[in-house]
Scaffold this motif. Structure first.
Motif, PDB file in Angstrom:
ATOM      1  N   PHE A 160       0.824  -1.215   0.000  1.00 34.18           N
ATOM      2  CA  PHE A 160       0.000   0.000   0.000  1.00 34.18           C
ATOM      3  C   PHE A 160       0.854   1.259   0.000  1.00 34.18           C
ATOM      4  CE2 PHE A 160      -4.411  -1.400   1.782  1.00 34.18           C
ATOM      5  CZ  PHE A 160      -4.635  -2.088   0.606  1.00 34.18           C
ATOM      6  N   GLY A 161       1.899   1.249   0.799  1.00 33.49           N
ATOM      7  CA  GLY A 161       2.780   2.399   0.875  1.00 33.49           C
ATOM      8  C   GLY A 161       2.060   3.645   1.352  1.00 33.49           C
ATOM      9  N   SER A 162       2.465   4.773   0.804  1.00 35.25           N
ATOM     10  CA  SER A 162       1.938   6.055   1.252  1.00 35.25           C
ATOM     11  C   SER A 162       0.900   6.651   0.318  1.00 35.25           C
ATOM     12  CB  SER A 162       3.080   7.052   1.437  1.00 35.25           C
ATOM     13  OG  SER A 162       3.778   7.262   0.215  1.00 35.25           O
ATOM     14  N   GLY A 163       0.602   5.968  -0.755  1.00 31.60           N
ATOM     15  CA  GLY A 163      -0.318   6.514  -1.729  1.00 31.60           C
ATOM     16  C   GLY A 163      -1.773   6.332  -1.351  1.00 31.60           C
ATOM     17  N   ALA A 164      -2.619   7.013  -2.080  1.00 32.66           N
ATOM     18  CA  ALA A 164      -4.055   6.878  -1.893  1.00 32.66           C
ATOM     19  C   ALA A 164      -4.560   5.605  -2.574  1.00 32.66           C
ATOM     20  CB  ALA A 164      -4.778   8.095  -2.456  1.00 32.66           C
ATOM     21  N   ILE A 165      -5.516   4.965  -1.940  1.00 28.36           N
ATOM     22  CA  ILE A 165      -6.143   3.767  -2.475  1.00 28.36           C
ATOM     23  C   ILE A 165      -7.602   4.091  -2.753  1.00 28.36           C
ATOM     24  CG2 ILE A 165      -6.685   1.338  -2.118  1.00 28.36           C
ATOM     25  CD1 ILE A 165      -3.703   1.919  -2.315  1.00 28.36           C
ATOM     26  N   GLY A 166      -8.094   3.616  -3.872  1.00 32.12           N
ATOM     27  CA  GLY A 166      -9.461   3.917  -4.241  1.00 32.12           C
ATOM     28  C   GLY A 166     -10.266   2.694  -4.603  1.00 32.12           C
ATOM     29  N   TRP A 167     -11.561   2.860  -4.510  1.00 33.60           N
ATOM     30  CA  TRP A 167     -12.504   1.889  -5.027  1.00 33.60           C
ATOM     31  C   TRP A 167     -13.069   2.414  -6.331  1.00 33.60           C
ATOM     32  CZ3 TRP A 167     -13.435  -3.018  -3.673  1.00 33.60           C
ATOM     33  CH2 TRP A 167     -13.026  -3.444  -2.401  1.00 33.60           C
ATOM     34  N   TYR A 168     -13.048   1.568  -7.318  1.00 32.78           N
ATOM     35  CA  TYR A 168     -13.592   1.874  -8.631  1.00 32.78           C
ATOM     36  C   TYR A 168     -14.734   0.919  -8.919  1.00 32.78           C
ATOM     37  CZ  TYR A 168      -8.986   4.100  -9.316  1.00 32.78           C
ATOM     38  OH  TYR A 168      -7.849   4.865  -9.201  1.00 32.78           O
ATOM     39  N   ARG A 169     -15.583   1.307  -9.835  1.00 32.39           N
ATOM     40  CA  ARG A 169     -16.618   0.384 -10.267  1.00 32.39           C
ATOM     41  C   ARG A 169     -16.853   0.541 -11.761  1.00 32.39           C
ATOM     42  NH1 ARG A 169     -22.033   2.941  -7.345  1.00 32.39           N
ATOM     43  NH2 ARG A 169     -22.292   4.752  -8.748  1.00 32.39           N
ATOM     44  N   GLN A 170     -17.301  -0.534 -12.350  1.00 25.30           N
ATOM     45  CA  GLN A 170     -17.608  -0.524 -13.766  1.00 25.30           C
ATOM     46  C   GLN A 170     -18.868  -1.332 -14.006  1.00 25.30           C
ATOM     47  OE1 GLN A 170     -14.527  -2.003 -16.414  1.00 25.30           O
ATOM     48  NE2 GLN A 170     -15.296  -0.715 -18.066  1.00 25.30           N
ATOM     49  N   ALA A 171     -19.871  -0.664 -14.516  1.00 26.59           N
ATOM     50  CA  ALA A 171     -21.114  -1.313 -14.901  1.00 26.59           C
ATOM     51  C   ALA A 171     -21.037  -1.684 -16.375  1.00 26.59           C
ATOM     52  CB  ALA A 171     -22.298  -0.388 -14.636  1.00 26.59           C
ATOM     53  N   PRO A 172     -21.821  -2.652 -16.807  1.00 23.60           N
ATOM     54  CA  PRO A 172     -21.805  -3.038 -18.221  1.00 23.60           C
ATOM     55  C   PRO A 172     -22.063  -1.850 -19.137  1.00 23.60           C
ATOM     56  CG  PRO A 172     -23.026  -4.643 -16.948  1.00 23.60           C
ATOM     57  CD  PRO A 172     -22.748  -3.495 -16.026  1.00 23.60           C
TER      58      PRO A 172
END
Length: 115
Positions: free
Chosen positions: A29-41
């Protein structure tokens, strides 16, 4: 082997809740930002939430007030608590860096919200 592993997806009814987990098996993970992404059809992949090392976070307008992202650095895990789910939240949810560099996309966690 994918570096980020998503879990917690499933089928829920509208108005219900679901909690997704994202674990970095490589402990990177380190020091960066982590995100949640989503993709719909048929849709573009979109960033729905991100959190940085010290807990600063933000959300897409479509999920503000309903989703909460948290980060446990000791466990190398990022969570996405999803409340008041709507059918339009149906998508495959992925975690990845939100600030770069991006890692390989995993299988994601399918979330289906029924009416």
């Amino acid at each position: 082997q994918v570096q980020f592993v998503e879990s917690g997806g499933g089928l829920v009814q509208a108005g219900g809740s679901l909690r997704l987990s994202c674990t970095d098996s490589g402990r990177g993970f380190g020091s960066g930002a982590i995100g949640w992404y989503r993709q719909a059809p048929g849709e573009q992949r979109e960033l729905v939430a991100w959190v940085n090392r010290v807990g600063i976070k933000d959300y897409a307008d479509s999920v503000k007030g309903r989703f909460t992202i948290t980060r446990d650095n000791a466990k190398n895990t990022v969570y996405l608590q999803m409340n008041s789910l709507k059918p339009e939240d149906t998508a495959i949810y992925y975690c990845n860096s939100a600030s770069g560099p991006y890692r390989s996309w995993g299988q994601g966690a399918p979330v289906t919200v029924s009416s």
